[in-house]
Design a protein around this motif. Structure first.
Motif, PDB file in Angstrom:
ATOM      1  N   SER A   1       0.812  -1.214   0.000  1.00  0.00           N
ATOM      2  CA  SER A   1       0.000   0.000   0.000  1.00  0.00           C
ATOM      3  C   SER A   1       0.848   1.268   0.000  1.00  0.00           C
ATOM      4  O   SER A   1       0.318   2.353   0.203  1.00  0.00           O
ATOM      5  CB  SER A   1      -0.930   0.006   1.218  1.00  0.00           C
ATOM      6  N   SER A   2       2.147   1.136  -0.185  1.00  0.00           N
ATOM      7  CA  SER A   2       3.039   2.301  -0.162  1.00  0.00           C
ATOM      8  C   SER A   2       3.858   2.335  -1.452  1.00  0.00           C
ATOM      9  O   SER A   2       4.954   1.760  -1.513  1.00  0.00           O
ATOM     10  CB  SER A   2       3.966   2.240   1.064  1.00  0.00           C
ATOM     11  N   PRO A   3       3.361   2.986  -2.491  1.00  0.00           N
ATOM     12  CA  PRO A   3       4.105   3.034  -3.756  1.00  0.00           C
ATOM     13  C   PRO A   3       5.502   3.600  -3.611  1.00  0.00           C
ATOM     14  O   PRO A   3       6.432   3.142  -4.281  1.00  0.00           O
ATOM     15  CB  PRO A   3       3.221   3.937  -4.639  1.00  0.00           C
ATOM     16  N   SER A   4       5.668   4.602  -2.735  1.00  0.00           N
ATOM     17  CA  SER A   4       6.983   5.232  -2.603  1.00  0.00           C
ATOM     18  C   SER A   4       8.038   4.234  -2.150  1.00  0.00           C
ATOM     19  O   SER A   4       9.198   4.306  -2.577  1.00  0.00           O
ATOM     20  CB  SER A   4       6.908   6.396  -1.612  1.00  0.00           C
ATOM     21  N   VAL A   5       7.654   3.272  -1.295  1.00  0.00           N
ATOM     22  CA  VAL A   5       8.618   2.295  -0.785  1.00  0.00           C
ATOM     23  C   VAL A   5       9.000   1.300  -1.873  1.00  0.00           C
ATOM     24  O   VAL A   5      10.186   0.984  -2.070  1.00  0.00           O
ATOM     25  CB  VAL A   5       8.054   1.574   0.452  1.00  0.00           C
ATOM     26  N   LEU A   6       8.020   0.787  -2.622  1.00  0.00           N
ATOM     27  CA  LEU A   6       8.330  -0.164  -3.694  1.00  0.00           C
ATOM     28  C   LEU A   6       9.166   0.494  -4.792  1.00  0.00           C
ATOM     29  O   LEU A   6      10.112  -0.102  -5.313  1.00  0.00           O
ATOM     30  CB  LEU A   6       7.043  -0.715  -4.290  1.00  0.00           C
ATOM     31  N   ILE A   7       8.834   1.735  -5.133  1.00  0.00           N
ATOM     32  CA  ILE A   7       9.616   2.442  -6.144  1.00  0.00           C
ATOM     33  C   ILE A   7      11.039   2.665  -5.647  1.00  0.00           C
ATOM     34  O   ILE A   7      12.016   2.477  -6.399  1.00  0.00           O
ATOM     35  CB  ILE A   7       8.930   3.780  -6.501  1.00  0.00           C
ATOM     36  N   HIS A   8      11.177   3.026  -4.375  1.00  0.00           N
ATOM     37  CA  HIS A   8      12.530   3.244  -3.844  1.00  0.00           C
ATOM     38  C   HIS A   8      13.296   1.928  -3.742  1.00  0.00           C
ATOM     39  O   HIS A   8      14.521   1.915  -3.899  1.00  0.00           O
ATOM     40  CB  HIS A   8      12.457   3.918  -2.477  1.00  0.00           C
ATOM     41  N   LEU A   9      12.581   0.829  -3.502  1.00  0.00           N
ATOM     42  CA  LEU A   9      13.247  -0.479  -3.483  1.00  0.00           C
ATOM     43  C   LEU A   9      13.891  -0.759  -4.834  1.00  0.00           C
ATOM     44  O   LEU A   9      15.037  -1.236  -4.910  1.00  0.00           O
ATOM     45  CB  LEU A   9      12.239  -1.569  -3.130  1.00  0.00           C
TER      46      LEU A   9
ATOM     47  N   VAL B   1      10.065  -9.083  -9.160  1.00  0.00           N
ATOM     48  CA  VAL B   1       8.991  -9.375  -8.205  1.00  0.00           C
ATOM     49  C   VAL B   1       8.397  -8.076  -7.666  1.00  0.00           C
ATOM     50  O   VAL B   1       7.173  -7.944  -7.523  1.00  0.00           O
ATOM     51  CB  VAL B   1       9.526 -10.262  -7.061  1.00  0.00           C
ATOM     52  N   ALA B   2       9.255  -7.101  -7.339  1.00  0.00           N
ATOM     53  CA  ALA B   2       8.761  -5.817  -6.835  1.00  0.00           C
ATOM     54  C   ALA B   2       7.916  -5.109  -7.893  1.00  0.00           C
ATOM     55  O   ALA B   2       6.855  -4.539  -7.581  1.00  0.00           O
ATOM     56  CB  ALA B   2       9.936  -4.938  -6.417  1.00  0.00           C
ATOM     57  N   ARG B   3       8.363  -5.149  -9.146  1.00  0.00           N
ATOM     58  CA  ARG B   3       7.588  -4.516 -10.223  1.00  0.00           C
ATOM     59  C   ARG B   3       6.232  -5.190 -10.385  1.00  0.00           C
ATOM     60  O   ARG B   3       5.192  -4.536 -10.508  1.00  0.00           O
ATOM     61  CB  ARG B   3       8.402  -4.583 -11.516  1.00  0.00           C
ATOM     62  N   ASP B   4       6.227  -6.536 -10.382  1.00  0.00           N
ATOM     63  CA  ASP B   4       4.969  -7.276 -10.534  1.00  0.00           C
ATOM     64  C   ASP B   4       4.016  -6.998  -9.372  1.00  0.00           C
ATOM     65  O   ASP B   4       2.805  -6.881  -9.574  1.00  0.00           O
ATOM     66  CB  ASP B   4       5.254  -8.769 -10.632  1.00  0.00           C
ATOM     67  N   GLN B   5       4.559  -6.895  -8.167  1.00  0.00           N
ATOM     68  CA  GLN B   5       3.698  -6.610  -7.019  1.00  0.00           C
ATOM     69  C   GLN B   5       3.063  -5.229  -7.148  1.00  0.00           C
ATOM     70  O   GLN B   5       1.881  -5.049  -6.872  1.00  0.00           O
ATOM     71  CB  GLN B   5       4.514  -6.686  -5.718  1.00  0.00           C
ATOM     72  N   GLY B   6       3.846  -4.238  -7.582  1.00  0.00           N
ATOM     73  CA  GLY B   6       3.300  -2.903  -7.759  1.00  0.00           C
ATOM     74  C   GLY B   6       2.254  -2.849  -8.853  1.00  0.00           C
ATOM     75  O   GLY B   6       1.215  -2.188  -8.710  1.00  0.00           O
TER      76      GLY B   6
ATOM     77  N   VAL C   1      -3.302   1.377  -7.835  1.00  0.00           N
ATOM     78  CA  VAL C   1      -4.534   1.733  -8.532  1.00  0.00           C
ATOM     79  C   VAL C   1      -4.384   3.046  -9.292  1.00  0.00           C
ATOM     80  O   VAL C   1      -5.227   3.378 -10.124  1.00  0.00           O
ATOM     81  CB  VAL C   1      -5.705   1.848  -7.526  1.00  0.00           C
ATOM     82  N   ASN C   2      -3.320   3.771  -9.017  1.00  0.00           N
ATOM     83  CA  ASN C   2      -3.096   5.062  -9.654  1.00  0.00           C
ATOM     84  C   ASN C   2      -2.160   4.886 -10.843  1.00  0.00           C
ATOM     85  O   ASN C   2      -1.072   4.302 -10.714  1.00  0.00           O
ATOM     86  CB  ASN C   2      -2.507   6.044  -8.637  1.00  0.00           C
ATOM     87  N   SER C   3      -2.566   5.366 -12.026  1.00  0.00           N
ATOM     88  CA  SER C   3      -1.743   5.210 -13.224  1.00  0.00           C
ATOM     89  C   SER C   3      -0.413   5.948 -13.093  1.00  0.00           C
ATOM     90  O   SER C   3       0.607   5.500 -13.620  1.00  0.00           O
ATOM     91  CB  SER C   3      -2.501   5.721 -14.451  1.00  0.00           C
ATOM     92  N   HIS C   4      -0.415   7.072 -12.370  1.00  0.00           N
ATOM     93  CA  HIS C   4       0.836   7.818 -12.174  1.00  0.00           C
ATOM     94  C   HIS C   4       1.833   6.981 -11.380  1.00  0.00           C
ATOM     95  O   HIS C   4       3.038   6.951 -11.708  1.00  0.00           O
ATOM     96  CB  HIS C   4       0.537   9.123 -11.441  1.00  0.00           C
ATOM     97  N   ASP C   5       1.353   6.286 -10.349  1.00  0.00           N
ATOM     98  CA  ASP C   5       2.243   5.430  -9.558  1.00  0.00           C
ATOM     99  C   ASP C   5       2.772   4.265 -10.388  1.00  0.00           C
ATOM    100  O   ASP C   5       3.948   3.898 -10.282  1.00  0.00           O
ATOM    101  CB  ASP C   5       1.497   4.906  -8.324  1.00  0.00           C
ATOM    102  N   ARG C   6       1.918   3.679 -11.207  1.00  0.00           N
ATOM    103  CA  ARG C   6       2.379   2.570 -12.052  1.00  0.00           C
ATOM    104  C   ARG C   6       3.422   3.051 -13.063  1.00  0.00           C
ATOM    105  O   ARG C   6       4.390   2.350 -13.352  1.00  0.00           O
ATOM    106  CB  ARG C   6       1.191   1.929 -12.771  1.00  0.00           C
ATOM    107  N   GLU C   7       3.224   4.254 -13.579  1.00  0.00           N
ATOM    108  CA  GLU C   7       4.201   4.807 -14.518  1.00  0.00           C
ATOM    109  C   GLU C   7       5.541   5.043 -13.833  1.00  0.00           C
ATOM    110  O   GLU C   7       6.606   4.731 -14.398  1.00  0.00           O
ATOM    111  CB  GLU C   7       3.665   6.106 -15.107  1.00  0.00           C
TER     112      GLU C   7
END
Length: 437
Positions: A362-370, A396-401, A406-412
């Motif tokens: 539930s924390s996009p910033s953490v997965l992106i920083h990972l 695996v981190a990319r697939d989980q995100g 749910v936000n297209s900006h976060d997925r981008e």
């Protein structure tokens, strides 16, 4: 026996009471020595007479009584502050970090000096005698008591600053990271271990079970390899330091059946009720991971702390890039005699990042920083097998995100971070090829 001695040394080093007890005994000895020097009239020649207490017995009693009562009162307050800090650290950062606070030398030194000054004042106070015939005032002892009182004031100021800084989460993370790097430097190798083969069919080996349970703290690998060479067999331990040993479960295998194997192995290892071992550098890593996981919990919701932990874990992994993990093999006369289950790079990366990734959905910033951290490690790593491990974790981190954002900006942003990782990994492989040519 050596393994259990090492475990005892580690337990003494981690104990909170050892340094304060040493200080109290030292200051008690100083009090006795100061009184005895006064009795025999051997005051230090370099000590100016004007610096030595020159009052009477009543003043000496008043001063020493004030020092004793004030130091024991403040020591009680310091103890309460320490307990409050431990409670806060346990609730916010995890109970496994209590060991770091308990073995903090600053806290131990402060409490030890306050308690030692209290004991010093009492010992000197009992030597003060009034009256005209047998009057005795331990002037040197009273003077040193005043010096200790001034030292206590300075330590009180230091203690307040020290505790306030030590419960800061960034300070805690940095200190645990230092422990990780220190243990890595001690337990990893400058050169790669040679490839070894023991020619043993381990599926037909004899299992050795122990009737004990606990965390494996120490293994006397040298002594165990010597025993195996003496009995012309090969021993394979199924647990590595830091792992839990279950009673009556297979703990080791021997290439041939040896009647004394169980007793020999038991005498050369040490178990403990608590996790953590000086022979296992994944324990401080697990402490860092626990801080990050707690920060990601709904009750705290502090992703910046998790990001800070990821930075330190990435830095430790980058520091490890030129070094080699111990394969746990010990030879005697060119023959493999002992194999201990060793930590490989895949397990190490899993210990560092899996639990954080699992709790960061539930924390996009953490997965992106990972992904950014994995990319930074890939830039300095040159071994293909390690880069493949990093690629697997990034994927695996990319697939989980992709499945949870749910936000297209976060997925981008996640896709951009993954693309940057792939560029870094390809650059590392190109650098390896260039070096090879």
């Amino acid at each position: 026996m050596r393994a259990r001695i090492l475990r005892l040394i580690q337990e003494i080093a981690d104990a909170f009471w050892v340094l304060p007890a040493i200080i109290v005994l030292a200051l008690a000895g100083l009090a006795v020595a100061a009184v005895d020097l006064q009795l025999v009239g051997r005051l230090p020649a370099w000590l100016p007479e004007s610096w030595v207490y020159g009052g009477g017995d009543t003043g000496a009693r008043t001063l020493l009584g004030a020092i004793a009562s004030s130091t024991i009162s403040v020591a009680g307050t310091l103890f309460s502050i320490t307990i409050a800090a431990l409670t806060l650290a346990s609730s916010q950062m995890g109970p496994r970090l209590l060991r770091n606070f308990m073995r903090d030398r600053g806290n131990q030194l402060t409490l030890g000096v306050f308690l030692g000054t209290f004991g010093y004042a009492l010992i000197v106070l009992r030597a003060v005698r009034g009256g005209e015939d047998e009057a005795f005032v331990p002037a040197l002892g009273v003077t040193l008591g005043l010096v200790l009182a001034a030292t206590c004031v300075a330590l009180l100021i230091y203690f307040i600053h020290h505790v306030a800084s030590r419960i800061n989460v960034d300070t805690v993370i940095d200190l645990v990271h230092d422990d990780v790097v220190e243990d890595m430097e001690r337990l990893t190798l400058d050169t790669a271990c040679p490839v070894t083969d023991d020619d043993v069919d381990w599926e037909k080996a004899t299992p050795v079970c122990l009737a004990h349970q606990g965390y494996l703290q120490q293994v006397d690998m040298s002594a165990l390899a010597d025993w195996a060479a003496e009995h012309h067999c090969v021993v394979k331990l199924l647990k590595r330091p830091g792992e839990f040993v279950y009673p009556h479960a297979p703990f080791a295998l021997t290439s041939t059946a040896v009647e004394s194997a169980e007793a020999a192995i038991w005498s050369r290892i040490a178990l403990s009720r608590q996790g953590g071992s000086s022979a296992d550098f994944t324990f401080p890593i697990a402490q860092l991971v626990e801080v990050a996981v707690r920060a990601l919990s709904p009750g705290i919701n502090d992703p910046r702390t998790a990001v800070s932990v990821l930075n330190r874990l990435g830095a430790a992994l980058a520091w490890l890039s030129p070094r080699h993990l111990d394969d746990g093999v010990r030879q005697r006369d060119g023959v493999v005699r002992l194999r201990v289950r060793a930590l490989d790079y895949r397990e190490l990366v899993a210990v560092m990042f899996d639990m954080i990734r699992q709790n960061a959905g539930s924390s996009p910033s953490v997965l992106i920083h990972l992904l950014n951290v994995l990319g930074a490690v890939a830039e300095v790593e040159r071994r293909p097998e390690r880069l493949e491990v990093l690629k697997g974790n990034a994927r695996v981190a990319r697939d989980q995100g992709d499945g949870q954002f749910v936000n297209s900006h976060d997925r981008e942003a996640l896709d951009k971070a993954y693309a940057a990782f792939l560029i870094a990994a390809r650059g590392a492989m190109a650098g390896k090829s260039a070096v090879g040519t």
